[in-house]
Every structure is written in structure tokens, then in C-alpha cells.
Design an enzyme around this catalytic site. Structure first.
Site, mmCIF file in Angstrom:
data_model
loop_
_atom_site.group_PDB
_atom_site.id
_atom_site.type_symbol
_atom_site.label_atom_id
_atom_site.label_comp_id
_atom_site.label_asym_id
_atom_site.label_seq_id
_atom_site.Cartn_x
_atom_site.Cartn_y
_atom_site.Cartn_z
ATOM 1 N N LYS A 179 48.730 43.203 46.807
ATOM 2 C CA LYS A 179 47.613 43.784 46.080
ATOM 3 C C LYS A 179 46.753 42.661 45.544
ATOM 4 O O LYS A 179 47.211 41.808 44.800
ATOM 5 C CB LYS A 179 48.134 44.668 44.937
ATOM 6 C CG LYS A 179 47.161 45.753 44.478
ATOM 7 C CD LYS A 179 45.859 45.262 43.877
ATOM 8 C CE LYS A 179 46.069 44.479 42.587
ATOM 9 N NZ LYS A 179 44.721 44.095 41.971
ATOM 10 N N GLU A 253 54.462 35.018 36.965
ATOM 11 C CA GLU A 253 53.833 33.715 36.704
ATOM 12 C C GLU A 253 52.604 34.024 35.865
ATOM 13 O O GLU A 253 51.624 34.584 36.348
ATOM 14 C CB GLU A 253 53.480 33.024 38.018
ATOM 15 C CG GLU A 253 53.239 31.522 37.876
ATOM 16 C CD GLU A 253 51.808 31.191 37.525
ATOM 17 O OE1 GLU A 253 51.551 30.949 36.315
ATOM 18 O OE2 GLU A 253 50.963 31.177 38.418
ATOM 19 N N CYS A 287 45.509 28.583 35.216
ATOM 20 C CA CYS A 287 46.583 28.773 34.239
ATOM 21 C C CYS A 287 47.236 27.454 33.851
ATOM 22 O O CYS A 287 47.802 27.337 32.766
ATOM 23 C CB CYS A 287 47.627 29.743 34.791
ATOM 24 S SG CYS A 287 48.344 29.254 36.370
ATOM 25 N N GLU A 387 44.480 31.520 25.484
ATOM 26 C CA GLU A 387 43.996 31.044 26.784
ATOM 27 C C GLU A 387 42.542 31.481 26.973
ATOM 28 O O GLU A 387 42.247 32.670 27.079
ATOM 29 C CB GLU A 387 44.873 31.603 27.899
ATOM 30 C CG GLU A 387 44.557 31.025 29.260
ATOM 31 C CD GLU A 387 45.535 31.494 30.333
ATOM 32 O OE1 GLU A 387 45.869 30.700 31.218
ATOM 33 O OE2 GLU A 387 45.951 32.671 30.278
#
Length: 480
Positions: A179, A253, A287, A387
Site C-alpha cells: 500500500k 519503522e 526520519c 518531528e
């Protein structure tokens, strides 16, 4: 303009269940790049059914590992042959600078090679001698596929994220429903075309661009045996919760807010040049970006001045221009999110050294953000803890080495990090104290043979190499 009016389900291009195509627009100037079909829950059901049948009744899980390796090696070769096309289409879709997407092609080869090497050396079946030499039995340990894998990836580095899951899952004999984000419909359909050329049996792989609601339908599908996800920590928590209800295997992750520790003896010129890439790669939409810069008080002003010069030297603009270092954010809402964080940093009392919430002059039609540097930042500020996912750096002062380690570890995340020092042994000693899954010393690249993943809220499980391969297997012990 590119149009994909079909979906890649079970290894074949098929009509989607819905008639509408999504317009894919350039983050640089809002021009139309292409149109693509988007998967709905009914398409997910078809893809999972094909994967289920291919796993339960097909040949792929029972194909010898050497033959599976050959098929995945062919995929890597096909991708290498289209490397320029892959780099160009990701730059067009995401706004990632061309230098980054081109450099990433070599990384994809190393990533695949590490998986292929691990699979070739893997003990798919081995006999264990009993601890008691006189025991009248032996144990046969088998490593076999889990089943149907739902691999769900984000938009920021689509080929890397997709292949980090596809390759080990397929090497282990699983079937996969991949996906992908709607933003990456063009590049991921290009990947689907490559998969169609590899010789994979029918039903083994599907590639579905889809929204979050359709993703949740995939996660909850009773015929999915494992979910492998890369994305935000918030979404990861939701997926883990859903998977836990059915005891699905899951690997995550997730996000990061990584620290780069500059020790007093570091070569500042080399450190700042290295942080240009380690902190601002992919427009900061990464990330692993080391966006918290920890500097000793004795050299704090020197570090800030060097970073200011570096940030102001970055060329911002058209990602297709080979001289561009920072391109646009992927979407207008992501652009606004980053600008809001910059305004928040000012409100929190951080010193705005360079940059700001304004859009760079002349680039107003695109999703651009001015690269920004904050100094005099406390580690408790939101711009130091959350973040941002954009070209925003914060510099935090520390008193001594213990203080630096404390600050680096005072984060809900633990994905990446860096240490800069003239003494590699000393840097390694500091790295051992950091609670994070990956640490680079003096700008060393992340290797693909070792495991990659995060501590704390940065994830569950690991990717890359032999350890990454184990995330897609079940162990069976047969006592004879």
C-alpha cells in the site's frame, strides 16, 4: 503527462473498482504531472484474496530460496536500468532534489545486495545437535514464510521504503500487498511495471495507491498475517493496536528527532559539511535527519556561525535543477506544518538565526519553505522534541559529555544520531551511550548489512540485511 487508469493487483493490471482518477500535481509549480487510479476497500479485498491464494495454493512459498533470490536479483537489475527514470519521477512527485534521488539509486542497489547476500547465507533449515550428546533425538529448525504481508509505506522516500519491505518479504516466500501513498502513484506504478517483468507468479504482489481509510481496511483484513509499516509514530500506534487485536505480526519503522553530538575536539568544518547532508537530506523530510545539533558551550558560537553560513548557502528551488539542494515540501499542508513550527519556535523564545516562516521570494507558487536555523534552544521546547519533517535545525548547548548524552537521550524517539570527534574511539564510546538504533560517526553512511530501526517510539523491529530478513519468517522446530 502520465496516466495509470488501472491497478496492479496480483501481478496483473486490472480495472479499479472506482472510476475516478487522482490528479498528481507538482509541488514545485502546481502543474499537472499525471493521473492515477486509487484503490478502494473492494480493491484491497481482491489483492488480499489473490495473495492468500498464491500463498496457500501457489508455488512461490515452496520455490527454492535460490530461485527466489534469482527473481529478486532480476528486480534489482531492472530497477538499475531505469535508475534515471526513477530519480526523475520521484523528484517530480515529491519535490526531492535531483541530487538526492540520483544518489539514492546507488543506495537502493546496496540495500538489495545486502538482502540478497543474507538470503544466500541464511540457514533456511538446519539440524541442531542436542545439548546432551547421548539424547536419542535431534531438532530440525525450519525458517519459513509468515504468509500474506501488508506493507504500508510513506511518501518521502518511496522506492527505498517499498524495497526495504518487498525484497525480504519475497525472499522469505511471503506474498505481499504493498500500500503506497497517493502522492507516489506515478513512481510506485513504475515499480509495479518492473515487478511485472520479474517472473513472479500470479497473485504474489499487488501495488495499491490508497488513502488512510483504505489502509486501515488492509491492516484489519483477517487474511493478512503481518503488517510492515513505515510512517509516523502516531499512525504506528494505531496500526499496532489494530494488529494486536488479531495477533498479527507487526514491524514498525517510525519517526525520529535525532541528535548530532559535536564533541569539543571535532573538526567543525567537516562536521558542518557533513550535517548539510545528515540533517537536511531530502529537504529535511527524512526520519533519520539529525535536526538537533548539540554543541559544547566552549564552541557554541562557532558552531552556530558555521551552521548559519551553511544553511544560507543552500540553493532552494526547482528540484529538477541539478544545482538545487532544497526543493519544495510534498504538499501544501506539509509546507504549512513546517512554517507553523518555525513560528512556534519564535514564540517559544528560541533565537531565529536565519530563515523564517516566509516563503522564499520567487517561489510562491510551490510548497517551499525557507531553510531555518534556531539557536539558544532548550531541549524541552517543542521544536526540539517534535518531528518537524522539514529544513529546520535547532542548536542546543551542553556543559560536558554527560550533559550531551543526557540531552540526546531525553526524547521519546530513538531512531538515529551522530557523533563528531577527532578521536574515533572516543566517539564510539559516546555512541554506545546513546539510546538510538543507528549512530553515525563523523558522517559515515548508514550501512545496509546491519539492522536499521529505532528504540522507544521510533519503532518495533528492524530492517536491512540478515536481521531485516528475519522479520518476515516464522520458526518451526521439528524434533526427530
Amino acid at each position: 503527462m502520465i496516466t495509470y487508469d488501472q491497478l496492479f493487483i496480483g501481478g496483473e493490471w486490472t480495472e479499479p473498482s472506482g472510476p475516478d482518477l487522482l490528479d498528481l500535481v507538482s509541488p514545485h509549480d502546481r502543474s499537472l504531472l499525471g493521473r492515477a487510479a486509487q484503490a478502494l476497500p473492494a480493491d484491497v479485498d481482491r489483492a488480499v484474496a489473490a495473495a492468500r491464494a498464491a500463498f496457500d495454493e501457489g508455488t512461490w512459498p515452496r520455490t527454492p530460496p535460490a530461485d527466489r533470490i534469482a527473481v529478486l536479483r532480476r528486480l534489482n537489475t531492472l530497477r538499475e536500468e531505469r535508475a534515471d527514470d526513477v530519480a526523475a519521477i520521484i523528484s517530480a512527485e515529491n519535490g526531492s532534489a535531483l541530487w538526492f534521488t540520483r544518489a539514492g539509486q546507488a543506495g537502493l542497489t546496496r540495500q538489495a545486495d545486502a538482502y540478497l547476500k543474507a538470503a544466500g547465507e541464511f540457514g533456511w533449515e538446519e539440524t541442531l545437535a542436542p545439548s546432551d550428546p547421548g539424547a536419542p533425538f535431534r531438532s530440525v529448525v525450519r525458517r519459513e514464510a509468515i504468509g500474506v504481508v501488508a506493507a504500508i509505506i510513506p511518501w518521502n522516500s518511496p522506492f527505498s521504503a517499498a524495497l526495504a519491505k518487498l525484497i525480504p518479504a519475497l525472499l522469505a516466500g511471503n506474498t505481499v500487498v504493498l500500500k503506497v501513498s497517493p502522492e507516489n502513484s506515478l513512481s510506485m506504478n513504475l515499480l509495479a511495471g518492473l515487478l511485472a517483468e520479474t517472473g513472479l507468479p500470479r497473485g504474489v504482489v499487488s501495488v495499491l495507491p490508497a488513502d488512510r481509510e483504505t489502509s486501515e481496511h488492509l491492516v484489519k483484513h483477517p487474511d493478512v498475517d503481518k503488517v510492515a509499516f513505515t510512517g509516523s509514530t502516531r499512525a504506528g500506534r494505531r496500526i499496532a493496536s489494530l494488529a494486536g487485536e488479531q495477533l498479527k505480526r507487526v514491524s514498525l519503522e517510525l519517526g525520529g528527532k535525532s541528535a548530532a553530538v559535536i564533541l569539543p575536539d571535532a573538526d567543525l568544518g567537516a562536521a558542518i559539511q557533513g550535517l548539510k547532508f545528515g540533517s537536511l537530506l531530502n529537504n529535511g523530510e527524512a526520519c533519520i535527519a539529525q535536526t538537533r545539533i548539540l554543541a559544547p558551550r566552549s564552541r557554541y558560537d562557532e558552531v552556530v556561525a558555521g551552521l548559519k553560513e551553511m544553511v544560507e548557502s543552500l540553493q532552494v528551488g526547482d528540484p529538477a535543477d541539478e544545482k538545487t539542494f532544497i526543493g519544495p515540501m510534498v504538499r501544501p499542508d506539509q509546507q504549512q506544518r513546517v512554517r507553523d513550527y518555525i513560528s512556534l519556535g519564535v514564540e517559544e523564545g528560541a533565537r531565529l538565526v536565519t530563515g523564517g516562516a516566509q516563503v522564499p521570494a520567487g517561489l510562491e507558487p510551490g510548497n517551499y519553505v525557507t531553510p531555518t536555523l534556531f539557536a539558544d534552544v532548550s531541549n524541552t521546547m517543542r521544536i526540539a522534541q517534535e518531528e518537524i519533517f522539514g529544513p529546520v535545525l535547532v542548536v542546543i548547548a551542553y556543559d560536558d559529555e554527560d550533559d550531551a548524552v543526557r540531552i540526546a537521550n531525553e526524547s521519546e524517539y530513538g531512531l538515529s544520531g551522530g557523533v563528531w570527534s577527532a578521536d574515533e574511539d572516543h566517539a564510539l564510546a559516546v555512541a554506545r551511550r546513546l539510546r538510538t538504533g543507528t549512530v553515525t560517526i563523523n558522517g559515515a553512511p548508514i550501512g545496509f548489512d546491519g539492522p536499521f530501526g529505532g528504540f522507544k517510539a521510533s519503532g518495533v523491529g528492524r530492517e536491512y540485511g540478515a536481521v531485516g530478513l528475519t522479520q518476515y519468517i516464522e520458526y518451526q522446530t521439528v524434533t526427530v
